[in-house]
Design an enzyme around this catalytic site. Structure first.
Site, short mmCIF file in Angstrom:
data_model
loop_
_atom_site.label_atom_id
_atom_site.label_comp_id
_atom_site.label_asym_id
_atom_site.label_seq_id
_atom_site.Cartn_x
_atom_site.Cartn_y
_atom_site.Cartn_z
N ASP A 281 -4.69 2.75 -4.26
CA ASP A 281 -5.53 2.55 -5.26
C ASP A 281 -5.19 4.08 -6.01
OD1 ASP A 281 -7.15 4.09 -3.67
OD2 ASP A 281 -8.98 2.97 -4.27
N SER A 282 -4.39 4.63 -5.46
CA SER A 282 -4.14 5.90 -6.17
C SER A 282 -3.59 5.78 -7.46
CB SER A 282 -3.26 7.11 -5.50
OG SER A 282 -2.39 6.40 -4.92
N ASP B 198 -4.29 -1.47 -0.62
CA ASP B 198 -5.42 -0.64 -0.48
C ASP B 198 -6.24 -1.96 -1.66
OD1 ASP B 198 -6.20 1.67 0.16
OD2 ASP B 198 -5.41 2.69 -1.36
N LYS C 204 -5.72 -2.02 3.35
CA LYS C 204 -6.46 -0.84 3.69
C LYS C 204 -7.81 -0.91 3.28
CE LYS C 204 -5.17 3.32 2.37
NZ LYS C 204 -6.31 3.86 1.68
N GLU D 188 -11.80 1.73 2.96
CA GLU D 188 -12.34 2.77 3.33
C GLU D 188 -13.74 2.75 3.94
OE1 GLU D 188 -12.40 5.21 -0.36
OE2 GLU D 188 -10.06 4.99 -0.58
N GLU E 73 -7.93 11.12 6.01
CA GLU E 73 -7.64 12.18 4.84
C GLU E 73 -8.42 13.25 4.76
OE1 GLU E 73 -7.36 9.99 1.25
OE2 GLU E 73 -7.30 11.95 -0.10
#
Ligand code: KIV
Length: 271
Positions: free
Chosen positions: A51-52, A90, A120, A122, A189
């Site tokens: 999602d960057s 993501d 993925k 978070e 991270e």
């Protein structure tokens, strides 16, 4: 130019086996078909449609604004370019945190419309029900702990996470929980190397680090950062392997000069 010879598709099992064999896993982000095709012809093991994309593709300050539909468009393009490398997508902010049924529905949507191999997400214990609901559908999950950019407003900045013992212990417990629930890997991270080492040694599943030292089972970096396209971004953990921004500038300036001087196209370049 080195073309990676392996033609067998990388799967969750490949990554787990690589950890067991002590082989490091190389992962990089990607958001488009043309770059994915190039990456697939290298020795990279896995590609993350991060999602960057919100930052490096869309120019947003944070990763929060990107939508499920936008992520699906990027991811489907990458999947079309990756015949060998594994593709992980993501789940964007707001699509899995609140309601576990919504989380599994959105994960299924990603898998159906992209053809990717895993998602993925978070977070740890606070989203345990979402982990369970997604895993129950048979979709593999890569967990993401430490600096989780979707929680930037809670953290108040992009600094190092888990410096204090209490946060480090919670992170370790969350990594163990992710493994127990059935996740196939954990991204760590921006945490201290010593903690990343402890987590990596405590898990059977591979850890993938970004700003977490060389003790992880693999590493991930953002495509635009590794290649020097995202020129202003210079965190300590980043090693730039190229200066593509400068090469693009030179090439486009040369093209522009040739157009303006009338040198392009020449007699051989027209019909
Ligand atoms: O979105 C992303 O690019 C990521 C990696 C940096 C781990 O989550």
């Amino acid at each position: 130019m080195s073309i990676y010879n392996e033609t067998i598709k990388v799967t969750v099992n490949t990554l787990k086996q690589m950890k067991q064999n002590g082989q490091k896993i190389a992962m990089v982000t990607c958001y488009d078909y043309s770059s994915a095709k190039i990456l697939d012809s290298t020795s990279i093991d896995a590609v993350l449609v991060g999602d960057s994309a919100a930052n490096v593709m869309a120019g947003y300050e944070t990763t929060l604004p990107i939508t499920l539909d936008e992520m699906i468009i990027y991811a489907a393009s990458v999947v079309r370019g990756c015949k060998r490398a594994m593709v992980v997508v993501d789940m964007p902010f707001g699509t899995y945190q609140g309601d576990a049924r919504e989380a599994s529905k959105n994960a299924v949507e990603i898998m159906k419309r992209t053809g990717a191999q895993a998602v993925k997400i978070e977070g740890g214990k606070e989203i345990e029900e979402s982990y369970k609901a997604i895993l129950a559908t048979g979709i593999p999950i890569m967990a993401h702990l430490g600096l989780t950019p979707q929680s930037i407003n809670k953290f108040g900045g992009y600094g190092l996470r888990a410096k204090e013992d209490a946060e480090a212990e919670i992170l370790l417990q969350n990594a163990l929980l992710a493994e127990k629930l059935g996740c196939f890997s954990v991204v760590l991270e921006k945490i201290p190397t010593q903690l990343a080492e402890k987590v990596t040694q405590s898990l059977q599943i591979p850890t993938i680090g970004i700003g977490a030292g060389n003790v992880c089972d693999g590493q991930v970096l953002v495509f635009q950062d590794v290649l020097g396209i995202n020129e202003g971004f210079k965190p300590k953990f980043l090693r730039k392997y190229s200066n593509i921004a400068e090469q693009i500038r030179t090439a486009i300036n040369n093209y522009s000069k040739d157009v303006k001087s009338g040198d392009f196209p020449n007699a051989q370049e027209q019909y």
